[in-house]
Motif scaffolding. Structure first.
Motif, PDB file in Angstrom:
ATOM      1  N   UNK A  41       5.574  -9.812   2.419  1.00  0.00           N
ATOM      2  CA  UNK A  41       4.528  -8.845   2.749  1.00  0.00           C
ATOM      3  C   UNK A  41       4.686  -7.594   1.885  1.00  0.00           C
ATOM      4  N   UNK A  42       5.922  -7.143   1.697  1.00  0.00           N
ATOM      5  CA  UNK A  42       6.152  -5.976   0.833  1.00  0.00           C
ATOM      6  C   UNK A  42       5.712  -6.264  -0.600  1.00  0.00           C
ATOM      7  N   UNK A  43       6.042  -7.449  -1.099  1.00  0.00           N
ATOM      8  CA  UNK A  43       5.607  -7.842  -2.439  1.00  0.00           C
ATOM      9  C   UNK A  43       4.089  -7.886  -2.525  1.00  0.00           C
ATOM     10  N   UNK A  44       3.461  -8.334  -1.452  1.00  0.00           N
ATOM     11  CA  UNK A  44       1.998  -8.383  -1.408  1.00  0.00           C
ATOM     12  C   UNK A  44       1.416  -6.982  -1.516  1.00  0.00           C
ATOM     13  N   UNK A  45       1.952  -6.048  -0.749  1.00  0.00           N
ATOM     14  CA  UNK A  45       1.447  -4.680  -0.807  1.00  0.00           C
ATOM     15  C   UNK A  45       1.658  -4.077  -2.202  1.00  0.00           C
ATOM     16  N   UNK A  46       2.816  -4.331  -2.812  1.00  0.00           N
ATOM     17  CA  UNK A  46       3.072  -3.806  -4.152  1.00  0.00           C
ATOM     18  C   UNK A  46       2.090  -4.396  -5.169  1.00  0.00           C
ATOM     19  N   UNK A  47       1.877  -5.695  -5.103  1.00  0.00           N
ATOM     20  CA  UNK A  47       0.938  -6.333  -6.024  1.00  0.00           C
ATOM     21  C   UNK A  47      -0.480  -5.813  -5.804  1.00  0.00           C
ATOM     22  N   UNK A  48      -0.854  -5.648  -4.555  1.00  0.00           N
ATOM     23  CA  UNK A  48      -2.191  -5.142  -4.241  1.00  0.00           C
ATOM     24  C   UNK A  48      -2.362  -3.717  -4.746  1.00  0.00           C
ATOM     25  N   UNK A  49      -1.340  -2.914  -4.584  1.00  0.00           N
ATOM     26  CA  UNK A  49      -1.403  -1.534  -5.049  1.00  0.00           C
ATOM     27  C   UNK A  49      -1.585  -1.496  -6.567  1.00  0.00           C
ATOM     28  N   UNK A  50      -0.879  -2.365  -7.275  1.00  0.00           N
ATOM     29  CA  UNK A  50      -1.006  -2.421  -8.741  1.00  0.00           C
ATOM     30  C   UNK A  50      -2.383  -2.942  -9.156  1.00  0.00           C
ATOM     31  N   UNK A  51      -2.998  -3.773  -8.330  1.00  0.00           N
ATOM     32  CA  UNK A  51      -4.263  -4.420  -8.695  1.00  0.00           C
ATOM     33  C   UNK A  51      -5.469  -3.832  -7.973  1.00  0.00           C
ATOM     34  N   UNK A  52      -5.319  -2.709  -7.305  1.00  0.00           N
ATOM     35  CA  UNK A  52      -6.408  -2.169  -6.490  1.00  0.00           C
ATOM     36  C   UNK A  52      -7.664  -1.907  -7.320  1.00  0.00           C
ATOM     37  N   UNK A  53      -7.503  -1.607  -8.597  1.00  0.00           N
ATOM     38  CA  UNK A  53      -8.670  -1.369  -9.444  1.00  0.00           C
ATOM     39  C   UNK A  53      -9.506  -2.633  -9.647  1.00  0.00           C
ATOM     40  N   UNK A  54      -8.890  -3.796  -9.452  1.00  0.00           N
ATOM     41  CA  UNK A  54      -9.618  -5.062  -9.618  1.00  0.00           C
ATOM     42  C   UNK A  54     -10.255  -5.538  -8.315  1.00  0.00           C
ATOM     43  N   UNK A  55      -9.967  -4.879  -7.206  1.00  0.00           N
ATOM     44  CA  UNK A  55     -10.573  -5.256  -5.931  1.00  0.00           C
ATOM     45  C   UNK A  55     -12.018  -4.779  -5.929  1.00  0.00           C
TER      46      UNK A  55
END
Length: 193
Positions: A41-55
């Motif tokens: 879950x922590x890895x998911x949040x980190x990846x999402x934070x890095x990719x938020x511009x693509x959401x």
């Protein structure tokens, strides 16, 4: 060109509070170990934070996060490829009824079969608790294969690649996993009338 993300609508500082528990339950159902689920879950949040511009907000934020988490879980399974031991394939062959009850849990006398149909059963939190306990009682290889196939809906050839097993081995594992789950659910849910 991607549209900018509305940070007021998707504030990463609120992700843990809003989505953390759901993501943790999702991961725990698949990986069994709470510490591993927390890490994923922590890895998911980190990846999402890095990719938020693509959401692009074409789906709900939680749906997007679950999609990332699914990939993290599959990567975890790939990294942890372990060969299926012969003991995993035969570990319950000589099990007695008492052994099964110890492994699956005692029947719940307040439950009745199906409680209104399979669709209602899937919405029942108590059933999910019994299902998770039943999944936890499976050998690791069985639990992984079953959750990838039946819960995540991944096709057999992809599961074979993820778990590095043959299609015949996958079929045997799924067959045995379903049998053991049915046995557990019969003992602790459906048989408890």
């Amino acid at each position: 060109m991607s549209e900018p993300v509305d940070n007021k609508k998707h504030n990463p500082t609120q992700w843990v509070g809003e989505h953390g528990d759901a993501l943790f339950r999702f991961a725990l159902l698949r990986v069994k170990t709470p510490e591993v689920a927390e890490d994923l879950v922590q890895e998911t949040f980190l990846s999402a934070l890095k990719a938020i511009d693509r959401f692009k907000s074409r789906s709900a934020l939680r749906t997007w996060l679950v999609g990332i988490l699914k990939h993290k879980i599959i990567d975890h399974f790939r990294k942890g490829k372990s060969e299926v031991l012969a003991g995993d394939l035969t570990m319950y062959e000589n099990e007695t009824e008492a052994d099964r009850l110890d492994r699956c849990g005692a029947p719940n006398p307040h439950m009745s079969a199906w409680l209104g149909g399979p669709d209602k059963l899937l919405e029942n939190k108590e059933f999910w608790n019994v299902l998770v306990k039943s999944l936890d009682s499976l050998p690791e290889a069985h639990r992984r294969a079953f959750s990838l196939r039946e819960i995540d809906g991944i096709k057999g050839d992809e599961i074979c690649k993820i778990l590095d097993i043959t299609s015949t081995n996958l079929w045997v594992i799924l067959h045995r996993a379903r049998g053991k789950l049915r046995s557990c659910l019969d003992a602790s849910w459906f048989g408890a009338q």
